[in-house]
Structures are given as C-alpha cells and as structure tokens.
Design an enzyme around this catalytic site. Structure first.
Site, short mmCIF file in Angstrom:
data_model
loop_
_atom_site.label_atom_id
_atom_site.label_comp_id
_atom_site.label_asym_id
_atom_site.label_seq_id
_atom_site.Cartn_x
_atom_site.Cartn_y
_atom_site.Cartn_z
CG ASP A 181 29.32 42.74 32.83
OD1 ASP A 181 28.51 43.90 32.89
OD2 ASP A 181 30.11 42.61 31.60
CG PHE A 182 31.75 46.43 35.57
CD1 PHE A 182 31.78 47.63 34.87
CD2 PHE A 182 32.55 45.43 34.95
CE1 PHE A 182 32.63 47.78 33.89
CE2 PHE A 182 33.19 45.64 33.79
CZ PHE A 182 33.36 47.05 33.12
#
Length: 147
Positions: free
Chosen positions: A26-27
């Site tokens: 994810d980020f």
C-alpha cells in the site's frame, strides 16, 4: 526435488521464497492484505508442481479423469506485516487428506518471524465444477513426507 523458480520440497512439505515488490504494498510500503493470497497460491501451486501434480496435468487427465483443485475455505491469521523489499518464505504442508479434499497448512515467515498462518481446504472437482473423489496416485503423492 528443487526448481529455482518453484522453491523446494522439504521433509515437512514445501518452501518458496518471495520478494515483496512495490506492487504488493500500500502507500506506506506494507504488504496489502489481499496480496498474501497471491503468495499463498504460488506456494500451493509450486508445492503441487514439485510433487508431480501440475494443474495442466490434472486437467489433461494424467491421473485418470480430468480434475481440478478449488479452494473451498480459507482461514488466515495476519500476525505481522511484511514490507517492501522483504524476502519472505511461503511454507506449505499437507495437514489432512480426505477422499475429496485436502487440508493444507501454510505460513509466511520472514526469517524466524511468523507473519501469516493459514489453513486452506481444497476440494477436488471436475472441469465442470462437480465434486469428485481424489485419484489414489494423488493421495500417495500428497502424503506428508512423500517425494
């Protein structure tokens, strides 16, 4: 048996090393929870391949009639996160064999640290999706400790 891409068989089952790439995260650089399903699937597929039970061979009827394996149920415990650039090991072993299903125990580790534990029930089905009995040759190959 070993194969550089397919991991290796062990006395208890199979091990496959997987590197975590940017696309898996994810980020924040933590592995997205659904990506673990991909890692577990690769472990199961390569375990079968090294046992001589490739998916293509199953569908081609090498063990009698054409069959396939389908995940019926999965329990997953997410214990610790993996992160970008980690190298993790997917461990797969046969926990129980039945007439029409297999229970596999899988773990994903980073070194000695257990990140994921999963129990996977796999059903034997026809190419049309109907339940079937497991061919005896496959039962023999999947017995714990069988090479």
């Amino acid at each position: 048996m070993t194969d550089q891409l397919a991991g290796r068989l062990t006395p208890s089952g199979h091990e496959l090393q997987v590197r975590v790439y940017f696309e898996d995260t994810d980020f924040s650089g933590v592995v997205y929870h659904a990506r673990y399903l991909h890692f577990l699937e690769r472990g199961r597929s390569d375990f079968l391949r090294l046992k001589g039970i490739g998916h293509g061979e199953l569908l081609a009827g090498r063990f009698g009639t054409p069959i396939a394996f389908a995940v019926r149920h999965m329990d997953i415990d997410f214990l610790r996160p993996a992160r970008i650039d980690d190298v993790v090991t997917v461990e797969t072993r046969t926990q129980h064999l039945g007439g029409a299903r297999i229970l596999l125990a899988q773990r994903i580790t980073r070194g000695e640290e257990v990140l994921i534990e999963a129990k996977v029930k796999v059903a034997v089905i026809s190419p049309e999706g109907k339940p079937m009995r497991m061919p005896p040759a496959i039962l023999t190959q999947l017995e714990p400790g069988a090479d």
